[in-house]
Design an enzyme around this catalytic site. Structure first.
Site, PDB file in Angstrom:
ATOM      1  N   ASP B 203     -18.350  39.421 -50.451  1.00  0.00           N
ATOM      2  CA  ASP B 203     -17.764  38.475 -51.397  1.00  0.00           C
ATOM      3  C   ASP B 203     -18.587  37.190 -51.449  1.00  0.00           C
ATOM      4  O   ASP B 203     -19.037  36.686 -50.416  1.00  0.00           O
ATOM      5  CB  ASP B 203     -16.330  38.173 -50.930  1.00  0.00           C
ATOM      6  CG  ASP B 203     -15.551  37.366 -51.935  1.00  0.00           C
ATOM      7  OD1 ASP B 203     -15.382  37.859 -53.059  1.00  0.00           O
ATOM      8  OD2 ASP B 203     -15.134  36.249 -51.594  1.00  0.00           O
ATOM      9  N   GLU B 245     -21.330  40.706 -54.362  1.00  0.00           N
ATOM     10  CA  GLU B 245     -20.596  40.056 -55.430  1.00  0.00           C
ATOM     11  C   GLU B 245     -21.311  38.740 -55.710  1.00  0.00           C
ATOM     12  O   GLU B 245     -21.238  37.805 -54.912  1.00  0.00           O
ATOM     13  CB  GLU B 245     -19.142  39.765 -55.054  1.00  0.00           C
ATOM     14  CG  GLU B 245     -18.340  39.312 -56.268  1.00  0.00           C
ATOM     15  CD  GLU B 245     -17.430  38.122 -56.008  1.00  0.00           C
ATOM     16  OE1 GLU B 245     -17.581  37.458 -54.966  1.00  0.00           O
ATOM     17  OE2 GLU B 245     -16.579  37.846 -56.859  1.00  0.00           O
TER      18      GLU B 245
END
Lengths: 432, 558
Positions: B203, B245
């Protein structure tokens, strides 16, 4: 030796559509029936019919000629156009032959659906009229010439032949399946060196017509898609007095013939099928003899476009990826192993030896005989192998003079004859 | 059987699952591992190759689990550590891989590291976070959550200092300048890999490091650290992947692939809104433009393509004009908007138009990359825009028309979020059970498309060449891999379209429509004309077959 004795059996004439029976009853005696097979051939068939009529006027003006147009349901007015072209120089009948639903999807060499029904109908008409010659020509031919009348009819009328098959002028790579399989296999089986040029034009004697009307193969599927092969094989196997007429090039109004694997399956399937019927005929045959030829070589064959050898090799290699399980079943272990080894070659050095090709063909004939697989699947599995062998043939000969190409094809044909014991031996095992 | 190919992710179909939303195994109203394990047969049936689990770590859940309070355990409401191991075993037994979210950039402010860090400047964990006596540092860094945060710095009265956070103020950024942090997060990863996990969706990777005078995104030191992670993984684990991401332009994401020595995969964020734009504006330009701006990536890397996910449909990578267009066309009701994006699911975004849903899926299945399906989109689940934040797209999976959509046997009031129950998208109308029974349902279509996609490695590994027919409403491209050539044609318009394609290079080939295995007319030297139904599409195989008229001998073999 005349083996056309089997026509003593019961004939199975097709029911003749109206008004043909009435026309036959009222007809004066006819010497020559000229059948013109058509399906939307208005652009070519009238000229072809007219040319043949002209040819008979020159060659045999005393003969009474009847032109019968067997049409599959043309939408372009083909029958009317032929009638108009025939004029008053010959009698003219038009008949629409039966086209079954399934045969609409079977495009023959002539592009005429229901071609088998048309040939059968013409044979029946010729037989009822007791014509001496039944000449059949495809309506899509652009190269039909008046001299064809004499070339096709004179061996029957003047020399007592039973059947005259066409021999067309061809370009080097025209008819590769015929030249590397159909013709040499027929030659090895029945001992007749026929070119096996299918379709275009035939001439049959009254005796041969009677044999065409025997029950087989009309009730079999083979008749639907293999009638030309059947006629040619019949001529070869029944030991009829066969001639070949050199008709020059066969130029046709193009019609799609279907995809390659279907063409292969149908034409090769016909020969394999007939091998079962004529087993006792071909088994004892050794060697081969030329068949008498009439006419002179003339003209060139149909133009050949670009040949994509790399794609053919790719097609073969794709077969190696996709069809190995099938080939493992239908090919002898030794053949299969050699085929696998071909996959290692790169495109430039690719070689598919003719001896291996003949072995492949014989293995497939045996597998067909033994019903090792669904027959259509078996026959279609030949396609990549054919592509491989054809590619190899082209690679080996394209830089050579045409004469060398003929020599190469002769080598292939001799290979079939030499290896025939391989076929016979295994065929006998399988029958035991 | 799981593929042993180390590049498995290039052909894989991914499926995103929030554990809490998928299936409730213990009847407490919250999805859990026990429930998820019970649905693995369904995922195998669907053809999913890899599931991506959203964070399941202990968390105060102020950012739906992305505020991690402990990286090394499992949140109680989802199950136990043993449940995770059983999930891995059961998934692997079915040939399904499992990757999980790993929030590298920050922790929850409840994480023990932060609690210890804030206590005093002398704390051993003080250096785990970015503290400052002033909030005037790193001023060039943008604020990402502009609708909730005013600054990237927040004053902590206990620490008596400001701490740095790129996202919510309750998510303090880890200080990657500290080697101990680097080691601690590496240890976290190896811990989970040792349990059998197949990789991580990492992330918010662009923000790991800070440096004055920069926008504090995509810094070289970030790449150095990520490469170090990759080396560690490659050295000790086979076939594990790192998925980045990074909501950035492709040219900015490209460095995250390194020379094939950093991330294996990365999301292609800017493509996603342009797929929607292309369909709504009935022009292929936005889609082709995006690929024009997409650089080559190393051969062992892969883009991840998606239509929707657990966040809003982000418009961060859109210009102001494009953003306005997207809002105007897809979110006229302001309550549909979230942050810089649209908080709606796929089916409502597309007016529940099956044709458009299929078309967009066809695009993500055939453009270069590996597709990720967001749970529930395979049945056309709806959303609930009245729920706060992004909860509207995180409602319980709709399994059956029974109570709570078959998600849980609990009292409906106990559900973590209410099931969608409106007339169009409600669970009585939209659920797995009924769509499994209906042969032509969206679910069955998805299963079929996934299955067909798997037959052609060209989709995951092939090159792409866009064709430029005169009709701009039609998007057509070729995908090539080895000897295989696929032609993909999409009608982006709501009216039927005809298109003339220049396929002369394939003259002689007989295209095969791969979904129905129907043969199309043979390609000739002339333009190849196709007609497409509204939002219609074709997947055509142009690969030469022995039956193709491509050898030059077909019409004269006899």
């Amino acid at each position: 030796m005349d083996r056309l004795t089997s026509n003593d059996g019961p004939l199975t004439e097709p029911s003749l559509p109206d008004p043909i029976p009435t026309l036959i009853e009222r007809s004066e005696p006819i010497d020559i029936v000229v059948g013109v097979l058509t399906f939307n051939d208005g652009a070519t068939a009238p000229a072809a019919a007219r040319g043949l009529i002209e040819g008979f006027r020159q060659y045999a003006p005393e003969k009474r000629v009847l032109v019968v147009n067997c049409d599959a349901g043309s939408q372009d007015g083909t029958p009317d156009l032929i009638e108009h072209a025939a004029g008053h120089d010959a009698s003219f009948w038009a008949v629409r032959h039966a086209v079954s639903g399934s045969s609409l999807h079977v495009l023959s060499e002539s592009g005429v659906p229901g071609r088998d029904a048309a040939i059968r109908l013409l044979a029946a008409v010729a037989e009822r009229l007791t014509a001496k010659v039944c000449l059949i020509v495809d309506g899509n031919l652009k190269s039909a010439h008046p001299r064809w009348s004499e070339l096709l009819a004179s061996p029957i009328l003047d020399k007592g032949a039973d059947c005259v098959l066409p021999h067309f002028s061809r370009n080097r790579y025209e008819g590769t399946l015929t030249n590397t399989l159909l013709a040499p296999l027929t030659r090895a089986l029945y001992g007749k060196r026929m070119t096996y040029h299918q379709g275009g034009a035939y001439a049959f004697s009254d005796r041969f017509v009677r044999s065409l009307l025997l029950p087989q193969p009309w009730d079999e599927e083979i008749a639907t898609y293999g009638i030309d092969g059947w006629v040619t094989t019949l001529a070869a196997a029944e030991l009829a007095d066969v001639y070949e007429a050199m008709l020059g090039p066969r130029l046709r109004q193009g019609k799609p013939m279907g995809d390659l694997s279907t063409i292969i399956a149908q034409s090769v399937g016909c020969i394999f099928h007939m091998m079962e019927r004529y087993q006792s005929t071909w088994e004892p045959v050794t060697g081969s003899k030329t068949v008498p030829m009439i006419g002179e070589p003339a003209g060139l064959g149909e133009p050949v476009g670009a040949l994509h050898v790399d794609r053919m090799i790719h097609g073969f290699q794709q077969g190696l990826r996709d069809l190995v399980p099938i080939w493992q079943i239908v090919l002898a272990p030794d053949t299969f192993q050699q085929i696998l080894e071909l996959g290692i070659d790169d495109a430039d050095s690719f070689q598919f030896p003719s001896s291996l090709w003949v072995q492949v063909v014989y293995d497939l004939a045996l597998a067909y005989h033994d019903r090792l697989l669904h027959r259509e699947h078996l026959l279609k599995s030949l396609t990549p192998l054919y592509l491989g062998h054809t590619a190899s043939l082209i690679l080996a000969t394209r830089a050579l003079p045409g004469k060398r190409m003929e020599e190469e094809l002769e080598r292939v044909a001799v290979e079939y004859e030499t290896m025939k014991p391989y076929l016979i031996q295994r065929w006998r095992w399988s029958d035991e | 059987m799981m593929s042993t190919d180390p590049l498995w992710y290039k052909d894989a179909v991914f499926y995103e699952i929030p554990v809490k939303a998928y299936a409730d195994g213990n009847g407490d109203g919250i999805g859990d591992f026990q429930g998820l394990i019970g649905k693995l047969d369904y995922l195998e049936w669907l053809g999913v190759d890899c599931i991506w689990l959203l964070p399941f770590y202990p968390s105060p859940l102020r950012d739906d689990g992305y505020d991690v309070a402990d990286f090394l355990t499992v949140a109680e409401q989802y199950g136990t550590f043993q449940d995770v191991k059983r999930l891995l075993d059961e998934a692997h037994r079915r040939g399904i891989r499992v990757i999980v979210d790993l929030v590298l950039n920050h922790t929850s402010d409840r994480h023990a590291w932060f609690q210890e860090s804030r206590q005093s400047p002398q704390s051993s964990k003080r250096g785990f976070y970015v503290w400052s006596e002033t909030d005037r540092k790193y001023e060039k860094a943008r604020i990402i959550f502009i609708d909730t945060e005013k600054s990237n710095w927040t004053w902590d009265p206990e620490a008596k200092a400001f701490y740095w956070h790129r996202f919510f103020s309750h998510q303090p950024d880890l200080n990657y300048a500290n080697p101990e942090v680097q080691q601690a997060m590496l240890d976290t990863m190896t811990f989970w890999l040792d349990q059998g996990l197949d990789g991580f969706r990492c992330d918010a990777v662009p923000y790991l490091f800070e440096r004055e005078g920069t926008i504090c995104e995509n810094l070289p030191e970030t790449h150095d650290y990520l490469k170090n992670i990759r080396r560690r993984i490659d050295a000790s684990y086979q076939g594990r992947i790192l998925l980045a991401e990074a909501n950035q332009w492709p040219t900015d994401v490209r460095p995250y692939f390194g020379d094939g020595d950093e991330f294996h995969m990365a999301f292609h964020f800017p493509l996603m809104p342009r797929l929607y734009m292309g369909v709504r504006s009935e022009t292929r330009d936005p889609i082709i433009d995006m690929f024009t701006h997409t650089p080559e990536i190393p051969p062992n890397c892969q883009w991840c393509l998606f239509l929707r996910n657990h966040d809003e449909l982000t418009l961060e990578m859109c210009s102001g004009e494009e953003r306005d267009y997207m809002y105007y066309t897809y979110a006229r009701d302001p309550s549909m908007r979230r942050n810089i994006g649209i908080g709606r699911r796929l089916a409502p975004l597309l007016d529940n138009d099956r044709r458009k849903i299929e078309l967009l899926h066809s695009l993500v299945f055939t453009l270069p990359g590996s597709p990720i399906i967001y749970y529930g989109d395979e049945i056309g689940m709806g959303d609930n825009i009245k729920l706060k934040d992004r909860d509207g797209v995180r409602t319980p999976m709709q399994w059956t028309m029974d109570r709570n959509a078959g998600f849980s046997g609990c009292d409906p009031a106990q559900l973590y979020l209410p099931v969608v129950a409106d007339a169009v998208y409600g669970y009585q109308a939209v659920n797995v059970e009924s769509q499994k029974e209906a042969p032509h349902s969206l679910l069955q279509w998805m299963k079929r498309m996934i299955s067909v996609r798997k037959r052609f490695p060209a989709f995951g590994r092939g090159t792409i060449t866009f064709l430029r027919p005169a009709n701009g409403k039609v998007l057509a491209y070729l995908r090539r891999y080895d000897d295989v050539v696929l032609l993909l044609v999409h009608n982006l318009a709501e009216s039927s379209q005809a298109v003339e394609l220049d396929l002369t290079a394939f003259a002689g080939t007989t295209p095969m429509e791969v979904l129905g295995e129907a043969r199309f007319p043979t390609v000739t030297e002339r333009s190849y004309v196709l007609t497409l139904a509204p939002y219609g599409y074709y997947w055509l195989d142009l690969t030469l077959t022995p039956s193709d008229g491509a050898y030059g001998i077909e019409q004269m073999v006899l």
